[in-house]
Design an enzyme around this catalytic site. Structure first.
Site, PDB file in Angstrom:
ATOM      1  N   ASP A  38      -9.569  -0.399  54.187  1.00  0.00           N
ATOM      2  CA  ASP A  38      -9.728   0.918  54.792  1.00  0.00           C
ATOM      3  C   ASP A  38      -9.205   1.964  53.810  1.00  0.00           C
ATOM      4  OD1 ASP A  38      -6.994   0.605  54.849  1.00  0.00           O
ATOM      5  OD2 ASP A  38      -6.772   1.028  56.994  1.00  0.00           O
ATOM      6  N   LYS A  84     -16.010  -3.974  57.121  1.00  0.00           N
ATOM      7  CA  LYS A  84     -14.562  -3.836  57.317  1.00  0.00           C
ATOM      8  C   LYS A  84     -14.132  -4.422  58.658  1.00  0.00           C
ATOM      9  CE  LYS A  84     -12.594  -0.006  58.608  1.00  0.00           C
ATOM     10  NZ  LYS A  84     -12.119   1.392  58.677  1.00  0.00           N
TER      11      LYS A  84
END
Length: 218
Positions: free
Chosen positions: A146, A128
């Site tokens: 997220d 991420k």
């Protein structure tokens, strides 16, 4: 966790979805405050389980004193902790940030890598975080998923998936090329302020008509 729905948005709905978001916010960006790829890397590394506002509160004073890998490494782990102690998990983050700065200094000539493999070799940098850096700092069409984007992808029918990787892959496949570079920012802002977890503000949502959420609020 966001509910999974079989029915996905079709191509026309997706085009309308992103057109509306773009018209409302033509130049979206992160709410983290930074002035270089390295400062962005530091901020994103510190942002896990923390708000952007909280990260900015810690990094602005630190960057005035140290905003290069050499300078932050020179602070040492305890020195880093002094600046970031208001952020959750600051002990682990301080260690990871120190190690990352040493590696950047010694292996990468203090330059933030612009590829996933090297980014993910840095302590505390996962998929991420790497996606955020590649997208925001280096303008690559990546998608950092997220909790907000995972929820929006599932709830709206834009890109349903059982985990973040599946949602990421669906988004990369389904978002039109013209919107891909800014899509991460539009989706995170939508999830952060409108499509919130407990009581989504559906009545204020620009993409109400495109969304397939079955429990829309008034």
């Amino acid at each position: 966790m966001a509910k999974l729905y079989q029915r996905k948005m079709n191509k026309e709905e997706i085009l309308s979805f992103f057109t509306k978001l773009r018209d409302d916010n033509p130049t979206p960006t992160t709410e983290l405050i930074y002035s270089s790829p390295f400062e962005l890397l530091v901020a994103v590394l510190l942002s896990a389980q923390a708000t952007d506002k909280g990260v900015n509160k810690a990094t602005i004073p630190m960057f005035k004193v140290a905003n290069t890998p050499e300078a932050i490494a020179a602070l040492g782990i305890e020195g880093i902790k002094d600046y970031i102690k208001t952020i959750g998990l600051f002990n682990t983050k301080a260690e990871n940030l120190y190690k990352t700065c040493v590696i950047l200094r010694d292996k990468f000539s203090s330059i933030v890598p612009d590829n996933r493999k090297d980014l993910e070799s840095l302590p505390g940098v996962g998929r991420k975080t790497a996606n955020v850096i590649l997208n925001t700092a280096f303008k690559q069409p990546t998608m950092a998923v997220d909790t907000h984007i995972f929820r929006v992808g599932n709830r709206t029918g834009l890109a349903p998936g059982k985990d973040v990787l599946e949602v990421e892959q669906e988004l990369l496949k389904r978002i039109p090329k013209d919107f891909m570079l800014d899509a991460h920012h539009w989706l995170i802002l939508l999830g952060r302020y409108i499509c919130v977890a407990r009581k989504p503000k559906c009545a204020a949502c620009l993409v109400y008509n495109e969304c397939h959420f079955k429990e829309k609020t008034a």
